[in-house]
Design an enzyme around this catalytic site. Structure first.
Site, PDB file in Angstrom:
ATOM      1  CG  ASN A   9      -2.712 -10.445  89.509  1.00 19.12           C
ATOM      2  OD1 ASN A   9      -1.612 -10.457  90.071  1.00 19.12           O
ATOM      3  ND2 ASN A   9      -3.821 -10.052  90.115  1.00 19.12           N
ATOM      4  CE  LYS A  11      -5.394 -12.973  91.629  1.00 23.26           C
ATOM      5  NZ  LYS A  11      -6.756 -13.365  91.968  1.00 23.26           N
ATOM      6  CG  HIS A  94      -6.605  -7.341  92.336  1.00 21.98           C
ATOM      7  ND1 HIS A  94      -7.241  -8.183  93.206  1.00 21.98           N
ATOM      8  CD2 HIS A  94      -6.557  -7.986  91.151  1.00 21.98           C
ATOM      9  CE1 HIS A  94      -7.560  -9.300  92.564  1.00 21.98           C
ATOM     10  NE2 HIS A  94      -7.158  -9.209  91.316  1.00 21.98           N
ATOM     11  CD  GLU A  96      -6.982 -11.407  94.957  1.00 20.61           C
ATOM     12  OE1 GLU A  96      -5.771 -11.209  94.747  1.00 20.61           O
ATOM     13  OE2 GLU A  96      -7.656 -12.251  94.318  1.00 20.61           O
ATOM     14  CD  GLU A 166      -9.527  -8.714  88.035  1.00 21.15           C
ATOM     15  OE1 GLU A 166      -8.929  -9.489  87.284  1.00 21.15           O
ATOM     16  OE2 GLU A 166      -9.189  -8.516  89.221  1.00 21.15           O
ATOM     17  N   GLY A 172     -11.270 -16.390  91.167  1.00 19.24           N
ATOM     18  CA  GLY A 172     -10.767 -17.594  91.829  1.00 19.24           C
ATOM     19  C   GLY A 172     -11.856 -18.565  92.261  1.00 19.24           C
ATOM     20  CB  SER A 212     -13.140 -17.948  86.698  1.00 18.95           C
ATOM     21  OG  SER A 212     -13.147 -18.004  88.117  1.00 18.95           O
TER      22      SER A 212
HETATM   23  O1  LIG Z   1      -8.091 -11.570  90.173  1.00 19.50           O
HETATM   24  C1  LIG Z   1      -7.906 -11.980  89.045  1.00 19.50           C
HETATM   25  C2  LIG Z   1      -6.909 -11.353  88.156  1.00 19.50           C
HETATM   26  O2  LIG Z   1      -6.461 -10.152  88.699  1.00 19.50           O
HETATM   27  C3  LIG Z   1      -8.648 -13.145  88.521  1.00 19.50           C
HETATM   28  O3  LIG Z   1      -8.198 -14.279  89.168  1.00 19.50           O
HETATM   29  P1  LIG Z   1      -8.629 -15.724  88.618  1.00 19.50           P
HETATM   30  O4  LIG Z   1      -8.320 -15.729  87.143  1.00 19.50           O
HETATM   31  O5  LIG Z   1      -7.805 -16.681  89.408  1.00 19.50           O
HETATM   32  O6  LIG Z   1     -10.103 -15.847  88.856  1.00 19.50           O
END
Ligand SMILES: O=C(CO)COP(=O)(O)O
Length: 248
Positions: A9, A11, A94, A96, A166, A172, A212
């Site tokens: 992803n 982002k 997601h 976010e 997740e 992150g 992560s």
């Molecule tokens: O949100 C994520 C994947 O959609 C995970 O992000 P990270 O791997 O940066 O922690």
């Protein structure tokens, strides 16, 4: 037999030139894999990634979509538009998007149904905050998210959906859920699918872990019985790391 799925992803990262350079540098190194390899690109990169992955085993995903076919929704992108660009998967809900863009379980459900209508495979994200975990609410919360996301999904379409567990506190942050913690929640998610759809279907659905994930912990995660892959943010941006994840 569930085929593992490793999805990057990206982002809100990369330019078109960078996306092409990325695909060029990984494509030969991931071609021997048994796992499904997916890049979840921002809308602006979908066309360039689509061109770059031609003839490879890499698949294309979007990170979000609207649920309507078309209409007066300034700034939105519909499943028809994504399908036309060759998008096979789409991340839906997601954390976010839930956190910053008012995504709710209701909109997630509308998007899941719309994606299936247009033969786009949803990657439905669920997960709890640290506070919710500490209060012992993880299983109930994740169960509610799954039940609401799947409302109205007929049994014969369930296997097209991928669930990504997740935990928000692990995204992150560098804090990974332990592989056992992740497996426990994922086991419970599969039980929710069993309750909803019965014995034949619940073993077919793929459930990923995200938060992560990096080359140093992918093997431990993938060795867990119920985990069928990873949805990866940060580590999917670097070609070497992404190749390391796919060839874990
Ligand atoms: O949100 C994520 C994947 O959609 C995970 O992000 P990270 O791997 O940066 O922690």
């Amino acid at each position: 037999m569930r085929i593992p799925i490793i999805a990057g992803n990206w982002k809100m990262h990369k330019t078109a030139a960078e996306s092409v350079e990325f695909v060029e540098s990984i494509k030969d190194q991931v071609k021997g894999t048994d796992v499904e390899v997916v890049i979840c690109a921002p809308y602006t990169l979908i066309h360039s990634v689509k061109e770059a992955i031609q003839g490879t085993n890499i698949k294309l995903a979007a990170q979000n979509m609207h649920w309507e076919d078309q209409g007066a929704y300034t700034g939105e992108v519909s499943p028809i538009m994504l399908k036309e660009l060759g998008v096979e998967y789409c991340i839906i809900g997601h954390s976010e998007r839930r956190q910053y863009f008012n995504e709710t379980d209701e909109t997630v459900n509308k998007k899941v149904l719309a994606a299936l209508k247009h033969n786009i495979k949803p990657i439905v994200c669920v997960g709890e905050t640290l506070e919710q975990r500490e209060n012992g609410e993880t299983d109930a919360l994740v169960k509610a998210q799954v039940v609401k996301a799947f409302a109205g999904v007929p049994a014969e379409r369930v296997a097209e959906i991928v669930i990504a567990y997740e935990p928000i506190w692990a995204i992150g942050t560098g804090k990974t859920a332990t592989a056992e913690q992740a497996n426990e929640v994922i086991y419970n998610i599969r039980e929710v699918i069993r309750d909803l759809y019965g014995e034949e279907i619940y073993t077919e659905i793929r459930i990923q872990y995200g938060g992560s994930v990096k080359p140093s912990n992918i093997e431990e995660i993938m060795n867990q019985e119920d985990i069928d892959g990873a949805l990866v943010g940060g580590a999917s941006l670097k070609p070497d790391d992404f190749v390391g994840l796919v060839n874990f």
